[in-house]
Scaffold this motif. Structure first.
Motif, PDB file in Angstrom:
ATOM      1  N   LEU A 176       0.850  -1.188   0.000  1.00  0.00           N
ATOM      2  CA  LEU A 176       0.000   0.000   0.000  1.00  0.00           C
ATOM      3  C   LEU A 176       0.886   1.238   0.000  1.00  0.00           C
ATOM      4  O   LEU A 176       1.642   1.471   0.951  1.00  0.00           O
ATOM      5  N   ILE A 177       0.806   2.006  -1.086  1.00  0.00           N
ATOM      6  CA  ILE A 177       1.589   3.225  -1.230  1.00  0.00           C
ATOM      7  C   ILE A 177       0.662   4.407  -0.955  1.00  0.00           C
ATOM      8  O   ILE A 177      -0.355   4.580  -1.633  1.00  0.00           O
ATOM      9  N   LEU A 178       1.012   5.214   0.023  1.00  0.00           N
ATOM     10  CA  LEU A 178       0.203   6.378   0.396  1.00  0.00           C
ATOM     11  C   LEU A 178       0.890   7.637  -0.114  1.00  0.00           C
ATOM     12  O   LEU A 178       2.034   7.930   0.259  1.00  0.00           O
ATOM     13  N   ASP A 179       0.158   8.375  -0.933  1.00  0.00           N
ATOM     14  CA  ASP A 179       0.710   9.560  -1.579  1.00  0.00           C
ATOM     15  C   ASP A 179      -0.300  10.695  -1.492  1.00  0.00           C
ATOM     16  O   ASP A 179      -1.510  10.460  -1.400  1.00  0.00           O
ATOM     17  N   GLY A 180       0.185  11.920  -1.533  1.00  0.00           N
ATOM     18  CA  GLY A 180      -0.663  13.095  -1.700  1.00  0.00           C
ATOM     19  C   GLY A 180      -1.853  13.164  -0.766  1.00  0.00           C
ATOM     20  O   GLY A 180      -1.726  13.201   0.458  1.00  0.00           O
ATOM     21  N   GLY A 181      -3.058  13.183  -1.367  1.00  0.00           N
ATOM     22  CA  GLY A 181      -4.282  13.332  -0.600  1.00  0.00           C
ATOM     23  C   GLY A 181      -4.497  12.252   0.436  1.00  0.00           C
ATOM     24  O   GLY A 181      -5.092  12.504   1.490  1.00  0.00           O
ATOM     25  N   ALA A 182      -4.017  11.042   0.181  1.00  0.00           N
ATOM     26  CA  ALA A 182      -4.187   9.954   1.152  1.00  0.00           C
ATOM     27  C   ALA A 182      -3.395  10.237   2.421  1.00  0.00           C
ATOM     28  O   ALA A 182      -3.855   9.927   3.526  1.00  0.00           O
TER      29      ALA A 182
END
Length: 284
Positions: free
Chosen positions: A125-131
């Motif tokens: 699970l890659i969390l980027d930006g808005g997440a």
């Protein structure tokens, strides 16, 4: 600080077996691009496909799908509001990229909560930006997955509580200890560092520059990381993330020799060529 050298690139980017098929190179789900940030998820998808991902599915605003397919017919896509299909896709893939162009509104919060509830320990699970923004604002507990975070300096400030001026090595190392074991942090900035929770050392990029300071650069990096995460099982996830990050800035560095500003989409177009050159060097 660990060195990112040619030996590491060659260790990760290897020749594909002749008997392989698209299912061997990653099943990816990219979630984001909610109004008005549709371009972000398109750039992430372009980077993922050009990085060699076998199967890429995009969950985005329905209105964004024609634009996506006009640029990238290789990707599958569906409306992010189709909750049944979204849950089905979350269960099927090996890599989830959550956040490029994800508006930090009620829908965005619901999507982050849904993914956190359904993701499994074997999935990346890659969390980027808005997440990242939504995860920190909502105070959510992190799920039991293989976690990769790609925050810029303000997002890392929100995650860690460290002001930008205080984000030094030791402070970052201490903050990283609060994340789940083996979590990977791509600490974006003028000298991007890539950390793994539990390791005292880190990798630091020696390539890249201000010619990358344009919208969509982080989305392209996240897509490349997702593409690499879905393939190259002969090495660990950390090494895959490091090489994707290095290649992203290395290509930009090369393009900047003939361009004042390097566009993210220009980087994506170059990825297959650079990967091929590294792969061929393994035979020399």
């Amino acid at each position: 600080m660990k060195e990112i050298d040619q030996a590491l690139l060659k260790k990760v980017i290897i020749e594909r077996p002749r008997s392989s098929h698209k299912g061997d190179y990653g099943r990816l789900l990219l979630i984001g691009g909610t109004y008005p940030y549709g371009g972000a998820i398109i750039m992430a998808a372009l980077a993922a496909v050009h990085s060699g991902a076998g199967l890429v599915t995009v969950a985005t605003d329905r209105e964004n799908i024609p634009s996506l397919h006009s640029q990238l017919p290789e990707a599958m896509a569906f409306a992010v509001t189709d909750q049944e299909l979204l849950a089905e896709q979350i269960a099927k893939v090996g890599v989830i990229l959550l956040g490029p162009g994800l508006n930090a509104n009620e829908l965005g919060g619901h999507l982050v909560e849904l993914v956190f509830e359904r993701v499994q320990p074997h999935q990346v699970l890659i969390l980027d930006g808005g997440a990242i923004s939504l995860y920190t604002r909502l105070g959510l507990s992190l799920p039991p997955a293989q976690l990769v975070f790609t925050p810029h300096q303000k997002e890392w400030e929100a995650m860690s509580g460290l002001a930008i001026g205080d984000q030094g090595e030791e402070a970052t190392r201490q903050s990283l200890s609060q994340l789940p074991p083996a979590s990977i942090l791509v600490q974006k900035g003028p000298q991007t560092k890539i950390w793994q929770q539990g390791q005292t050392d880190y990798y630091q990029l020696s390539v890249g520059g201000p010619y990358q300071a344009t919208g969509g650069m982080g989305d392209t990096l996240a897509g490349m990381i997702a593409g690499f995460a879905g393939q190259f099982p002969q090495v660990g996830l950390y090494e895959r993330v490091v090489v994707a990050s290095h290649l992203h800035s290395g290509i930009a560095d090369d393009l900047s020799k003939n361009a004042y500003v390097v566009l993210p989409t220009a980087i994506s177009k170059e990825i297959p060529k650079w990967m091929r050159e590294i792969c061929l060097s393994n035979c020399q």
